[in-house]
Design a protein around this motif. Structure first.
Motif, PDB file in Angstrom:
ATOM      1  N   GLU A 144      14.405 -13.954  -4.140  1.00  9.60           N
ATOM      2  CA  GLU A 144      14.611 -12.608  -4.672  1.00  9.60           C
ATOM      3  C   GLU A 144      13.688 -11.706  -3.861  1.00  9.60           C
ATOM      4  O   GLU A 144      12.460 -11.770  -3.993  1.00  9.60           O
ATOM      5  CB  GLU A 144      14.214 -12.566  -6.163  1.00  9.60           C
ATOM      6  CG  GLU A 144      14.295 -11.191  -6.763  1.00  9.60           C
ATOM      7  CD  GLU A 144      13.593 -11.134  -8.128  1.00  9.60           C
ATOM      8  OE1 GLU A 144      13.316 -12.207  -8.723  1.00  9.60           O
ATOM      9  OE2 GLU A 144      13.295 -10.018  -8.573  1.00  9.60           O
ATOM     10  N   VAL A 145      14.285 -10.913  -2.997  1.00  9.78           N
ATOM     11  CA  VAL A 145      13.469 -10.101  -2.099  1.00  9.78           C
ATOM     12  C   VAL A 145      12.749  -9.023  -2.898  1.00  9.78           C
ATOM     13  O   VAL A 145      13.351  -8.347  -3.736  1.00  9.78           O
ATOM     14  CB  VAL A 145      14.340  -9.491  -0.991  1.00  9.78           C
ATOM     15  CG1 VAL A 145      13.523  -8.529  -0.136  1.00  9.78           C
ATOM     16  CG2 VAL A 145      14.934 -10.608  -0.130  1.00  9.78           C
ATOM     17  N   LEU A 146      11.455  -8.887  -2.658  1.00  8.58           N
ATOM     18  CA  LEU A 146      10.641  -7.913  -3.387  1.00  8.58           C
ATOM     19  C   LEU A 146      10.195  -6.805  -2.434  1.00  8.58           C
ATOM     20  O   LEU A 146      10.186  -7.004  -1.214  1.00  8.58           O
ATOM     21  CB  LEU A 146       9.407  -8.605  -3.971  1.00  8.58           C
ATOM     22  CG  LEU A 146       9.669  -9.748  -4.954  1.00  8.58           C
ATOM     23  CD1 LEU A 146       8.358 -10.434  -5.346  1.00  8.58           C
ATOM     24  CD2 LEU A 146      10.392  -9.218  -6.195  1.00  8.58           C
ATOM     25  N   PRO A 147       9.820  -5.656  -2.995  1.00  4.30           N
ATOM     26  CA  PRO A 147       9.311  -4.590  -2.121  1.00  4.30           C
ATOM     27  C   PRO A 147       8.058  -5.089  -1.389  1.00  4.30           C
ATOM     28  O   PRO A 147       7.191  -5.720  -1.995  1.00  4.30           O
ATOM     29  CB  PRO A 147       8.947  -3.457  -3.078  1.00  4.30           C
ATOM     30  CG  PRO A 147       9.385  -3.875  -4.428  1.00  4.30           C
ATOM     31  CD  PRO A 147       9.792  -5.304  -4.403  1.00  4.30           C
ATOM     32  N   ALA A 148       8.003  -4.812  -0.112  1.00  4.71           N
ATOM     33  CA  ALA A 148       6.872  -5.288   0.688  1.00  4.71           C
ATOM     34  C   ALA A 148       5.911  -4.148   0.977  1.00  4.71           C
ATOM     35  O   ALA A 148       6.333  -3.012   1.200  1.00  4.71           O
ATOM     36  CB  ALA A 148       7.384  -5.872   1.997  1.00  4.71           C
ATOM     37  N   LEU A 149       4.629  -4.478   0.947  1.00  2.00           N
ATOM     38  CA  LEU A 149       3.611  -3.505   1.346  1.00  2.00           C
ATOM     39  C   LEU A 149       3.332  -3.748   2.827  1.00  2.00           C
ATOM     40  O   LEU A 149       2.741  -4.762   3.198  1.00  2.00           O
ATOM     41  CB  LEU A 149       2.336  -3.717   0.529  1.00  2.00           C
ATOM     42  CG  LEU A 149       1.108  -2.919   0.992  1.00  2.00           C
ATOM     43  CD1 LEU A 149       1.324  -1.427   0.829  1.00  2.00           C
ATOM     44  CD2 LEU A 149      -0.137  -3.362   0.238  1.00  2.00           C
ATOM     45  N   THR A 150       3.789  -2.863   3.676  1.00  2.00           N
ATOM     46  CA  THR A 150       3.618  -3.113   5.111  1.00  2.00           C
ATOM     47  C   THR A 150       2.782  -2.046   5.804  1.00  2.00           C
ATOM     48  O   THR A 150       2.463  -2.196   6.963  1.00  2.00           O
ATOM     49  CB  THR A 150       4.987  -3.224   5.812  1.00  2.00           C
ATOM     50  OG1 THR A 150       5.727  -2.029   5.577  1.00  2.00           O
ATOM     51  CG2 THR A 150       5.762  -4.428   5.283  1.00  2.00           C
ATOM     52  N   ASP A 151       2.435  -0.979   5.085  1.00  2.00           N
ATOM     53  CA  ASP A 151       1.548   0.032   5.666  1.00  2.00           C
ATOM     54  C   ASP A 151       0.171  -0.097   5.018  1.00  2.00           C
ATOM     55  O   ASP A 151      -0.005   0.269   3.854  1.00  2.00           O
ATOM     56  CB  ASP A 151       2.115   1.437   5.439  1.00  2.00           C
ATOM     57  CG  ASP A 151       1.248   2.506   6.108  1.00  2.00           C
ATOM     58  OD1 ASP A 151       0.136   2.168   6.587  1.00  2.00           O
ATOM     59  OD2 ASP A 151       1.680   3.676   6.137  1.00  2.00           O
ATOM     60  N   ARG A 153      -2.361   1.551   5.211  1.00  3.02           N
ATOM     61  CA  ARG A 153      -2.954   2.821   4.771  1.00  3.02           C
ATOM     62  C   ARG A 153      -2.532   3.187   3.356  1.00  3.02           C
ATOM     63  O   ARG A 153      -3.102   4.061   2.737  1.00  3.02           O
ATOM     64  CB  ARG A 153      -2.584   3.938   5.764  1.00  3.02           C
ATOM     65  CG  ARG A 153      -3.297   3.766   7.099  1.00  3.02           C
ATOM     66  CD  ARG A 153      -2.667   4.582   8.201  1.00  3.02           C
ATOM     67  NE  ARG A 153      -1.323   4.100   8.511  1.00  3.02           N
ATOM     68  CZ  ARG A 153      -0.602   4.529   9.536  1.00  3.02           C
ATOM     69  NH1 ARG A 153      -1.084   5.471  10.329  1.00  3.02           N
ATOM     70  NH2 ARG A 153       0.595   4.035   9.762  1.00  3.02           N
ATOM     71  N   ARG A 154      -1.519   2.473   2.876  1.00  2.00           N
ATOM     72  CA  ARG A 154      -1.081   2.689   1.486  1.00  2.00           C
ATOM     73  C   ARG A 154      -1.620   1.610   0.541  1.00  2.00           C
ATOM     74  O   ARG A 154      -1.394   1.668  -0.665  1.00  2.00           O
ATOM     75  CB  ARG A 154       0.452   2.660   1.421  1.00  2.00           C
ATOM     76  CG  ARG A 154       1.131   3.909   1.994  1.00  2.00           C
ATOM     77  CD  ARG A 154       2.548   3.990   1.452  1.00  2.00           C
ATOM     78  NE  ARG A 154       2.570   3.804   0.008  1.00  2.00           N
ATOM     79  CZ  ARG A 154       3.409   2.989  -0.647  1.00  2.00           C
ATOM     80  NH1 ARG A 154       4.308   2.278   0.013  1.00  2.00           N
ATOM     81  NH2 ARG A 154       3.363   2.884  -1.964  1.00  2.00           N
ATOM     82  N   ALA A 155      -2.321   0.626   1.103  1.00  2.00           N
ATOM     83  CA  ALA A 155      -2.670  -0.567   0.321  1.00  2.00           C
ATOM     84  C   ALA A 155      -3.489  -0.243  -0.924  1.00  2.00           C
ATOM     85  O   ALA A 155      -3.352  -0.907  -1.950  1.00  2.00           O
ATOM     86  CB  ALA A 155      -3.427  -1.561   1.193  1.00  2.00           C
ATOM     87  N   LEU A 156      -4.352   0.763  -0.843  1.00  2.00           N
ATOM     88  CA  LEU A 156      -5.231   1.045  -1.973  1.00  2.00           C
ATOM     89  C   LEU A 156      -4.698   2.157  -2.873  1.00  2.00           C
ATOM     90  O   LEU A 156      -5.359   2.570  -3.814  1.00  2.00           O
ATOM     91  CB  LEU A 156      -6.644   1.370  -1.460  1.00  2.00           C
ATOM     92  CG  LEU A 156      -7.281   0.238  -0.624  1.00  2.00           C
ATOM     93  CD1 LEU A 156      -8.659   0.643  -0.111  1.00  2.00           C
ATOM     94  CD2 LEU A 156      -7.363  -1.064  -1.414  1.00  2.00           C
ATOM     95  N   LEU A 169      -7.619  -4.998  -2.258  1.00  2.11           N
ATOM     96  CA  LEU A 169      -8.855  -4.865  -1.489  1.00  2.11           C
ATOM     97  C   LEU A 169      -9.455  -6.249  -1.234  1.00  2.11           C
ATOM     98  O   LEU A 169      -9.710  -7.003  -2.160  1.00  2.11           O
ATOM     99  CB  LEU A 169      -9.856  -4.000  -2.268  1.00  2.11           C
ATOM    100  CG  LEU A 169     -11.195  -3.758  -1.564  1.00  2.11           C
ATOM    101  CD1 LEU A 169     -11.001  -2.923  -0.299  1.00  2.11           C
ATOM    102  CD2 LEU A 169     -12.182  -3.089  -2.501  1.00  2.11           C
ATOM    103  N   VAL A 170      -9.677  -6.565   0.027  1.00  7.66           N
ATOM    104  CA  VAL A 170     -10.370  -7.818   0.360  1.00  7.66           C
ATOM    105  C   VAL A 170     -11.871  -7.575   0.394  1.00  7.66           C
ATOM    106  O   VAL A 170     -12.651  -8.313  -0.190  1.00  7.66           O
ATOM    107  CB  VAL A 170      -9.901  -8.385   1.722  1.00  7.66           C
ATOM    108  CG1 VAL A 170     -10.590  -9.719   2.006  1.00  7.66           C
ATOM    109  CG2 VAL A 170      -8.394  -8.550   1.752  1.00  7.66           C
ATOM    110  N   PHE A 357      -5.228  -6.338   1.819  1.00  6.76           N
ATOM    111  CA  PHE A 357      -4.046  -7.198   1.850  1.00  6.76           C
ATOM    112  C   PHE A 357      -2.795  -6.351   2.091  1.00  6.76           C
ATOM    113  O   PHE A 357      -2.682  -5.243   1.547  1.00  6.76           O
ATOM    114  CB  PHE A 357      -3.843  -7.901   0.502  1.00  6.76           C
ATOM    115  CG  PHE A 357      -4.830  -8.989   0.204  1.00  6.76           C
ATOM    116  CD1 PHE A 357      -4.934 -10.101   1.040  1.00  6.76           C
ATOM    117  CD2 PHE A 357      -5.628  -8.930  -0.938  1.00  6.76           C
ATOM    118  CE1 PHE A 357      -5.826 -11.128   0.745  1.00  6.76           C
ATOM    119  CE2 PHE A 357      -6.521  -9.953  -1.240  1.00  6.76           C
ATOM    120  CZ  PHE A 357      -6.625 -11.057  -0.398  1.00  6.76           C
ATOM    121  N   THR A 358      -1.877  -6.895   2.857  1.00  4.46           N
ATOM    122  CA  THR A 358      -0.528  -6.326   2.982  1.00  4.46           C
ATOM    123  C   THR A 358       0.444  -7.493   3.102  1.00  4.46           C
ATOM    124  O   THR A 358       0.015  -8.644   3.119  1.00  4.46           O
ATOM    125  CB  THR A 358      -0.370  -5.458   4.248  1.00  4.46           C
ATOM    126  OG1 THR A 358      -0.540  -6.303   5.389  1.00  4.46           O
ATOM    127  CG2 THR A 358      -1.353  -4.303   4.299  1.00  4.46           C
TER     128      THR A 358
END
Ligand code: FAD
Lengths: 774, 287
Positions: A144-151, A153-156, A169-170, A357-358
């Motif tokens: 089941e494909v989920l939305p991916a966090l790939t930028d 700069r948006r991680a936080l 946050l690592v 993390f992304t």
């Protein structure tokens, strides 16, 4: 062209008297590598050459999605393929389905979620690799494909998809020093972006796991740290260390990319399940998914200075994309933060470095480890500052460079040589290449035989850079190595045997161990036995640390052996121990006169000592201020790059790339220069062409067709000046060599390209589009 | 997988006619990559390296070179640099020495990649591809019509490439290739130019900037018409630039991992301008 001009300083350690000096290949000499001829003739056995009668092949099925939930894995069809002996999924991991260098957050095989493209989902063992691959293609994974966090700069952001339950946050490293609100008459600032570099070692991941009669497993694998692998494998297999034995297989390069596990647990799982030896060996494409890469970085830097260019403050905001799992991101953030302003004096500092993390490929260790990214920003900004105050790039660095006794930005006193100014002066004084010829050979022009210019649009640029790097593990890590040394006379010949678990990855550590043993024990024959886990940990072959730390352990073990042998010799020859030494396979007196053969002293006996050796402790930094004695040693290097740029087409020819580096003590001068050549080329590669291009979480160039590495027509001649300012706190005064050239070369190349084309170029790798502004 | 290894051209054509599922292999520098990456699993390989006719070249009385499909880049460089300078310059940019020893012009045409480096000089020289089948014998296809789509060519399933016919250069030729490193690189854009002073014509070939290699006919006609073929004065900068712009306009490039469409267009304009200047200067010097 290579010039090596060692500057000798006082030896800081007492070395055995060796007036006889008959044992050759000691430290400081150009020693021949035992593996050199084999590697050049193609006979060296790399891990991919491992073979066992009766072995089967393991392959990995990987996720095609950067983020998905696994609803179901159906292996039934794969199991029906003739020749298949096992198909394993997350359910088959007997121990903890988690591993990781700093945090065990990475599944051996994905369970409920996949978090990056290429994450291992299932394993197949079969009698032929092709059979295994075909069977793997028949495993049905219902995603089941989920939305991916790939930028990153948006991680936080609050609404960002969470890659792991605890947030994205690592690590956030916060560092404050001096005036909390500094001002300065001259202020310069910039944003800088660094692309994702690959280690691109030539020998892809491979290993052979052999099930043992005691129910355990023997793993032969190309790696950088056998014991940290062993710890993680034991956890995943649910087995004690005595059941999981590792031996180093031939390593075809590492550069940090083998610090994390790859085939290790997978091959062991398959071997234990099938009861057969299992070989796994990635191809190049799989290798791009099978190891961590260098963190891409987004950096904002601001420097304040006096009108004469003297630095007043530095402000840094750095973001590193850690990808889907923690790997060594926290430590890379540590370096990017604590060393992120370069080897300069800053009265006031504010640094915020983040690793996040992304759903991009996991990033971790690579040669230069956080310092590479930071160096592009601080060196570009030093050039800005130079321009703003009207001094040249060498002078601005000379003026602000740290010196021995200065405190760096974490407040740590630099208590050995810090020759920033001298390195710059020396590299600047090296002869410049001649100007372009009137009718140049195409190969000497940007574009080379591509025949894109005959001189049109070509402008020359020169750039400088100086950087520093911590050597060894930092921030309070218990960083040690173990060496076992034995001295024995067999067949009339004295032989020293050195046993450590330290990984030779091509850097020449085996030679260094031999040289140290020859120096300390005065015997010619030194056998370095294969690295394995039957001896204590040597720590990682990374952080430029092995000559320092394992070298220190071998030296200490040799000294212990020597003491024992000389005590026996004193009795045998009836002289006080104090005047005795070992040389030329003999016991010699103060004047080098031979007193006894080693055979006379030792007879059939072997003298063996095992020593665990530690460098001075380092300390955690203060969580609020980032202050503390975080590092054990610093290594400095400076580069000057000369480039010809076709400013209309954006093509670059690096004409010269010269280095001055302080190595403390060159144990094997030839190998030192080799490390500097290679490191410089690797740094240059990131400046100009090496990038794993990731779009929406997908790697677009997992092959050497489009992941470009410098060729011989891209790598220029290099002049190398090696300085030897001994570090009084290190064995023989050595200072790590491997990483510094990788850090300072790229920023020098980037500066030279900027100088040639006049554009700001705030991203590497620099592409033709950027140089031309199109 | 069957391995067919004919030792004569007739046998090769017969094998091709019989086994449409057999993949011809010459130097193997494209085929083996495809096999290794599992992008292709042909039922059979048809090895052409034992067919002596394919590895020969000869010159017809009118000066046209008949270049056997199996002649390697290395031999083109060593043996044909004088007659086919544009093709030899392109061959010099292909891969590494190892690839130039194995790789063939016929293989490049077989793959018909838009990035194939042999194609632009063949287009500029108005070459013709000689293809053959056991059933229908030989036919000749102008190279511009040979490329029918991305990595597709005009070969029928029972046909093989026998040779390519390239007129001996009547005037200066140039080949330029942009890549993001200085050797062993797939082109980001490429351009070939041939001046034909005998016919007062200009030939062009564009690589890596459209679904197929293609000519820039408009630019060719423009430059041929504007050049002062009689007096041969220095090439006016403005003319070279206008020619470059027309070449760029003929391309329909895309953005990909190797470069952007905008850069490809820009670089073609620069390459065409420079190549025209160099070729024209050569012609003036030759006079
Ligand atoms: C490392 C590397 C670098 C490369 N660099 C370049 C480069 O710089 N520029 C470039 O253009 N290419 C490059 N290539 C691609 C390749 O080398 C060329 O396309 C070459 O011309 C292929 O020739 P070959 O003889 O090896 O063809 P093969 O691989 O044997 O065949 C290629 C195709 O042509 C078909 N074919 C071959 N001969 C015939 C025939 N007589 N009749 C019908 N079909 C035939 C085959 O079936 C196949 O489809 C590179 C490849 C590699 C591996």
């Amino acid at each position: 062209m290579t010039t090596t001009e060692p500057t000798t300083t006082e030896p800081t350690t007492t070395e055995p008297t060796r007036t006889g000096a008959r044992t050759g290949g000691r430290i400081g000499e150009d020693a021949q590598r035992p593996d050199g001829t084999l590697k050049v003739t193609g006979e060296f056995a790399y891990s991919s050459d491992l073979w066992h009668d009766d072995m089967v092949w393991g392959v990995t099925l990987r996720s095609p999605h950067p983020s998905a939930r696994i609803r179901r894995v159906d292996v039934s069809e794969a199991l029906t393929v003739p020749g298949v002996s096992a198909v394993l999924t997350a359910d088959d991991v007997p121990g903890e389905n988690a591993y990781g260098l700093e945090h065990a957050d990475q599944p051996v095989l994905a369970g409920e979620f996949v978090r990056y493209e290429g994450e291992p989902v299932a394993l197949v063992a079969a009698d032929h690799p092709e059979t295994a691959r075909r069977a793997a293609a028949r495993i049905r994974v219902d995603y089941e494909v989920l939305p991916a966090l790939t930028d990153p700069r948006r991680a936080l952001d609050d609404d960002a998809p969470q890659v792991h339950p605890g947030g994205n946050l690592v690590r956030h490293l916060r560092l404050r020093r001096g005036d909390p609100a500094p001002t300065a008459p001259v202020v310069v600032s910039l944003d800088f972006e660094v692309g994702m570099q690959d280690q691109a070692f030539l020998g892809p991941e491979s290993g052979l796991a052999v099930p043992a009669e005691d129910g355990g497993v023997d793993l032969y694998v190309a790696t950088q740290w056998l014991h940290v692998d062993q710890r993680q494998i034991c956890l995943a297999l649910g087995m004690p260390p005595d059941k999981v034995r590792l031996t180093l297989a031939g390593v075809g390069g590492a550069f940090g990319g083998r610090e994390d596990l790859s085939v290790h647990v997978h091959a062991c799982l398959l071997a234990l399940r099938t009861g057969r030896p299992v070989k796994m060996s990635y191809g190049r494409e799989e290798s791009f998914y099978g190891h961590v890469h260098r963190h891409p970085a987004w950096m904002t830097y601001e420097f304040g200075a006096e009108p004469d260019g003297t630095l007043v403050y530095g402000k840094v905001h750095t973001l590193l994309d850690g990808g889907a799992y923690a790997s060594s991101t926290a430590a890379v953030v540590g370096n990017a933060g604590t060393l992120g302003l370069g080897p300069y004096r800053f009265p006031s500092v504010s640094v915020d470095a983040y690793g996040v993390f992304t759903n991009n490929p996991p990033c971790g260790a690579m040669r230069g480890f956080g310092c590479v990214q930071a160096a592009y920003a601080h060196e570009a900004l030093m050039d800005e500052l130079a321009a703003a105050v009207g001094v040249d790039p060498v002078e601005i660095r000379r003026r602000n460079g740290v010196q021995e006794g200065d405190r760096n930005i974490t407040g740590q006193v630099i208590d050995s040589a810090a020759p920033v100014a001298e390195l710059l002066e020396r590299v600047a004084a090296l002869p410049l290449p001649p100007p372009p010829a009137e009718r140049p050979d195409l190969r000497d022009l940007p574009g080379a035989v591509g025949n894109t210019t005959h001189g049109e649009g070509v402008r020359r640029g020169v750039g400088y850079s100086v950087t520093y790097k911590n050597v060894g593990f930092s921030e309070g890590f218990d960083d040690y190595s173990t060496a076992r040394v034995r001295l024995q006379v067999t067949g009339g010949e004295a032989v020293a045997t050195v046993h450590t678990a330290a990984a030779e990855v091509g850097q020449g550590l085996v030679t260094v161990q031999q040289q140290i043993a020859r120096t300390e024990l005065g015997v010619q024959q030194v056998v370095v036995v294969p690295a394995d886990t039957t001896v204590g940990s040597a720590g990682s072959t990374s952080a430029s640390r092995q000559t320092h730390v394992t070298g220190g352990a071998v030296k200490a073990a040799c000294e212990a052996v020597r003491t024992a042998v000389l005590q026996r010799a004193a009795v045998a020859v009836g002289r006080p121990v104090a005047g005795l030494a070992l040389d030329g396979d003999k016991v010699v007196g103060p004047g080098g006169e031979v007193l006894a053969g080693l055979a006379d002293v030792l007879g059939e006996d072997a003298v063996e000592e095992t020593v665990e050796w530690r460098h001075r402790p380092t300390h955690a930094i203060d969580p609020e201020t980032g202050q503390g004695d975080a590092h054990v040693q610093f290594a400095f290097s400076a580069h000057r790059a000369v480039v010809d740029v076709d400013t209309e087409l954006g093509l670059v020819k690096v004409v010269a790339l010269d280095t001055a580096q302080d190595v403390g003590k060159a144990i094997n001068p030839d190998a030192v220069v080799g490390q500097i050549h290679g490191g410089s080329a690797q740094g240059m590669g990131l400046a100009l062409m090496e990038e794993v291009v990731v779009t929406d979480g997908h790697v677009r160039n997992p092959s050497f067709t489009d992941y470009l590495l410098p060729t011989i027509l891209d790598v220029p001649p290099m002049q190398v000046e090696v300085l030897e300012y001994a570090d009084p706190h290190a064995p023989y005064g050595v200072r790590g060599v491997g990483e510094p050239p990788t850090i300072s070369s790229g920023p020098a190349v980037a500066a030279a390209v900027r100088a040639a084309c006049g554009r700001p170029l705030r991203r590497v790798p620099i592409r033709p589009e950027h140089v031309t502004g199109i | 997988m069957d391995f067919l290894q004919p030792s004569s051209w007739d046998d090769a054509l017969a094998a091709r006619a019989e086994r449409h599922d057999a993949l011809p292999i010459a130097g193997g520098t494209d085929v083996m990559v495809e096999l290794n990456f599992d992008r292709r699993r042909p039922a059979a390989l048809l090895d052409l390296t034992r067919v002596p006719e394919l590895s020969e070249w000869s010159v017809a009385p009118d000066g046209t070179v008949r270049l056997g499909a199996g002649v390697s880049y290395g031999r083109v460089i060593a043996e044909l640099g004088d007659r086919l300078p544009g093709l030899a310059m392109a061959a010099r940019t292909v891969g590494s020495p190892q690839i130039r020893v194995r790789g063939t012009v016929g293989g490049n045409l077989g793959s018909a990649s838009p990035a194939g480096d042999a194609h632009p000089p063949l287009l500029a020289a108005r070459a013709e591809v000689e293809v053959a089948s056991a059933a229908r014998g030989t036919r000749r296809v102008p190279v511009a019509e040979f490329f029918t789509g991305v990595k597709r060519n005009a070969l029928a399933p029972d046909e093989l490439i026998a040779a390519v016919h390239v007129p001996t250069a009547a005037g200066p030729q140039q080949f330029c290739k942009v890549g993001t490193r200085n050797a062993m690189v797939i082109s980001v854009s490429a351009f070939a130019l041939a001046l034909h002073p005998d016919r007062r014509a200009v030939g062009t070939g564009i690589g890596s900037a459209a679904p197929t290699p293609r000519r820039a006919p408009d630019a060719e006609e423009f430059l041929a018409g504007e050049l002062d073929w009689d007096r041969r004065p220095a090439l006016p900068e403005g003319l070279a630039r206008a020619f470059g712009e027309r070449v760029a306009a003929a391309a329909s490039p895309i953005d990909d991992v190797r470069g952007t469409a905008a850069y490809r267009r820009h670089s073609l304009a620069v390459l065409a301008r420079r190549a025209a200047t160099w070729a024209w200067d050569d012609l003036r010097r030759a006079a």
